[in-house]
Motif scaffolding. Structure first.
Motif, PDB file in Angstrom:
ATOM      1  N   LYS A 121       0.834  -1.205   0.000  1.00  0.00           N
ATOM      2  CA  LYS A 121       0.000   0.000   0.000  1.00  0.00           C
ATOM      3  C   LYS A 121       0.869   1.256   0.000  1.00  0.00           C
ATOM      4  O   LYS A 121       0.634   2.182  -0.782  1.00  0.00           O
ATOM      5  CB  LYS A 121      -0.927   0.008   1.215  1.00  0.00           C
ATOM      6  N   ASP A 122       1.864   1.283   0.857  1.00  0.00           N
ATOM      7  CA  ASP A 122       2.771   2.433   0.919  1.00  0.00           C
ATOM      8  C   ASP A 122       3.541   2.597  -0.385  1.00  0.00           C
ATOM      9  O   ASP A 122       3.670   3.704  -0.926  1.00  0.00           O
ATOM     10  CB  ASP A 122       3.753   2.269   2.079  1.00  0.00           C
ATOM     11  N   SER A 125       1.448   3.693  -3.378  1.00  0.00           N
ATOM     12  CA  SER A 125       1.146   5.123  -3.243  1.00  0.00           C
ATOM     13  C   SER A 125       2.344   5.963  -3.670  1.00  0.00           C
ATOM     14  O   SER A 125       2.196   6.986  -4.354  1.00  0.00           O
ATOM     15  CB  SER A 125       0.759   5.453  -1.806  1.00  0.00           C
ATOM     16  N   GLU A 126       3.543   5.527  -3.279  1.00  0.00           N
ATOM     17  CA  GLU A 126       4.749   6.267  -3.651  1.00  0.00           C
ATOM     18  C   GLU A 126       5.001   6.196  -5.150  1.00  0.00           C
ATOM     19  O   GLU A 126       5.352   7.200  -5.775  1.00  0.00           O
ATOM     20  CB  GLU A 126       5.956   5.709  -2.887  1.00  0.00           C
ATOM     21  N   LYS A 128       2.744   5.774  -7.456  1.00  0.00           N
ATOM     22  CA  LYS A 128       1.738   6.627  -8.098  1.00  0.00           C
ATOM     23  C   LYS A 128       2.159   8.092  -8.043  1.00  0.00           C
ATOM     24  O   LYS A 128       1.977   8.836  -9.018  1.00  0.00           O
ATOM     25  CB  LYS A 128       0.372   6.432  -7.429  1.00  0.00           C
ATOM     26  N   GLY A 129       2.731   8.499  -6.923  1.00  0.00           N
ATOM     27  CA  GLY A 129       3.227   9.871  -6.818  1.00  0.00           C
ATOM     28  C   GLY A 129       4.368  10.136  -7.778  1.00  0.00           C
ATOM     29  O   GLY A 129       4.446  11.214  -8.397  1.00  0.00           O
ATOM     30  N   GLU A 183      -3.886   1.623  -9.559  1.00  0.00           N
ATOM     31  CA  GLU A 183      -5.005   1.851  -8.648  1.00  0.00           C
ATOM     32  C   GLU A 183      -5.771   0.549  -8.402  1.00  0.00           C
ATOM     33  O   GLU A 183      -6.213   0.264  -7.283  1.00  0.00           O
ATOM     34  CB  GLU A 183      -5.951   2.912  -9.228  1.00  0.00           C
ATOM     35  N   TYR A 186      -3.802  -1.413  -6.003  1.00  0.00           N
ATOM     36  CA  TYR A 186      -3.950  -0.858  -4.649  1.00  0.00           C
ATOM     37  C   TYR A 186      -5.248  -1.354  -4.006  1.00  0.00           C
ATOM     38  O   TYR A 186      -5.270  -1.716  -2.820  1.00  0.00           O
ATOM     39  CB  TYR A 186      -3.937   0.671  -4.707  1.00  0.00           C
ATOM     40  N   ASP A 190      -5.639  -3.428  -0.566  1.00  0.00           N
ATOM     41  CA  ASP A 190      -6.242  -2.712   0.561  1.00  0.00           C
ATOM     42  C   ASP A 190      -7.337  -3.533   1.248  1.00  0.00           C
ATOM     43  O   ASP A 190      -8.439  -3.041   1.513  1.00  0.00           O
ATOM     44  CB  ASP A 190      -6.803  -1.378   0.058  1.00  0.00           C
ATOM     45  N   SER A 426      -5.616  10.562  -9.725  1.00  0.00           N
ATOM     46  CA  SER A 426      -4.505  10.790  -8.788  1.00  0.00           C
ATOM     47  C   SER A 426      -5.007  11.385  -7.472  1.00  0.00           C
ATOM     48  O   SER A 426      -6.144  11.812  -7.365  1.00  0.00           O
ATOM     49  CB  SER A 426      -3.456  11.701  -9.412  1.00  0.00           C
TER      50      SER A 426
END
Length: 426
Positions: A121-122, A125-126, A128-129, A183, A186, A190, A426
């Protein structure tokens, strides 16, 4: 110390073979095992499976372990099989018998599952950023150079007019597709698997909804067998998203290598971003982009590698699944590095603004010239034949004043619309 220790030891060679590089990988995952252990300890106390005071003591000591991990002082010596055994040892060392109770109503299997999913998950997210940051750079470059024409190629033959605005924003919009897959990965990740134990649940009256909320999962993986079956599946879902990003970045790197060559000379970079030859003083090699291309191409094989590890495994836990950590974790780090260096280098790109001054690019406008004749009333087939004859005789004179006005063309890039699509994901 081993969590499955029954009072006798295994052969050291077997030990080394079965543990592999788990200790090294677990140094990354340890913080997530602590997060899950804190949630588990809280649940044990609130359900009355252990006294509230012992629950509080476990949480306090786990916070100290978390601090040591954050400060880089946590280690897993060879006397410990993995992060789980080391953390339980530290709890027992500090608290005595209450430390031994942390493993109540859970298995190392669901510990690994939940730690990996918190980690993914972390990391997703990173990633995706990082993808969004590359998207923003590409869109800035597209806007800056939207009027600069660029030859478009098919079959590596001169084809039709393109532009740097079209080229940069093409890769930007392609990254949105990659984010859709990230996504999706993710969402699969999740789902809280903690409480599935060895894959068949527990006879203890645990509260899985409590740990789900405590760890910040959106929902539970309700069926305990399904939760265990997620091992390898969540990693593969993440790998598919990673491979999709890697495919886009590899193609971009290939274009850059091609466009930097003297034969094309469409773009260039400062000397400090290129390398030279040991014997050819004129060389400015695109080593960074060649390595990005190779690394990203290798990343596209990761879903297949995970497939081959997990294919034909029946339900339930099997030691084969240990290997998926060693595939997905380095892959994530590799992709993040490729994205970082693509951004670092691409922001310094220099665009050649006079590419189409070369007469060989006049043929780019054959279709536009043909379309002009059709617009003037000539049937398409007659116009096509006329263009072919003029090109063959060397009498072709291009019309370069025709507009491309439809959405997504060089005359209407729809940059705001592309940005709006990104904002939605995003």
């Amino acid at each position: 110390m081993k969590l499955w220790d029954k009072g006798f030891s295994t052969d050291q060679k077997i030990d080394r073979f079965t543990v592999g590089n788990d200790r090294e990988l677990d140094l990354v995952l340890a913080k997530y095992d602590v997060i899950a252990s804190k949630a588990h300890a809280k649940m044990l106390g609130q359900t009355g499976l252990i006294p509230e005071q012992e629950s509080a003591s476990l949480i306090k000591e786990l916070e100290q372990i978390a601090k040591s991990i954050e400060e880089g002082n946590f280690s897993i010596e060879e006397s410990f099989e993995d992060m789980h055994s080391k953390i339980e040892f530290l709890l027992t060392e500090a608290l005595g018998d209450p430390g031994k109770k942390i493993h109540t109503a859970r298995s190392r299997n669901d510990q690994v599952l939940v730690a990996m999913q918190l980690y993914l998950k972390d990391e997703l997210s990173e990633v995706k950023g990082d993808v969004k940051a590359l998207f923003d750079l590409l869109m800035t470059l597209a806007e800056k150079h939207q009027e600069v024409l660029l030859p478009g190629y098919t079959h590596l033959q001169i084809a039709m007019p393109s532009s740097f605005g079209l080229w940069f924003s093409a890769y930007a919009e392609s990254l949105i597709d990659d984010l859709y897959l990230l996504e999706a990965a993710y969402k699969i990740t999740d789902q809280n698997p903690l409480g599935s134990a060895a894959g068949y649940g527990s006879s203890f009256p645990i509260d899985r909804e409590l740990t789900t909320a405590e760890m910040g999962f959106k929902t539970l993986k309700y069926n305990v067998v399904a939760a265990q079956m997620g091992r390898g599946k969540v990693e593969k879902a993440a790998a598919i998203g990673i491979a999709s990003v890697a495919g886009t970045v590899a193609k971009l790197a290939m274009d850059i290598c091609l466009y930097m060559s003297q034969n094309f000379d469409f773009i260039s970079f400062p000397d400090e971003l290129t390398t030279g030859s040991s014997i050819m003083p004129h060389k400015k090699n695109p080593d960074v982009f060649e390595l990005i291309r190779a690394k990203c191409n290798r990343l596209q094989a990761v879903p297949n590698e995970l497939t081959m590890i997990t294919t034909n495994l029946p339900s339930g836990y099997h030691r084969d699944l240990q290997l998926v950590k060693a595939v997905i974790m380095p892959a994530i780090e590799e992709l993040k590095a490729c994205l970082e260096f693509m951004r670092f280098s691409l922001k310094e790109v220099r665009v050649n603004t006079s590419i189409l001054d070369d007469p060989k690019y006049d043929y780019l406008f054959s279709v536009d010239t043909l379309n002009g004749l059709v617009g003037d009333g000539m049937p398409f087939r007659d116009a096509y034949k006329k263009m072919g004859e003029e090109i063959e005789k060397g009498t072709f004179k291009p019309r370069k004043d025709l507009d491309h006005t439809h959405s997504g063309s060089i005359g209407k890039l729809c940059l705001n619309e592309i940005r709006a699509k990104m904002q939605q994901i995003s």
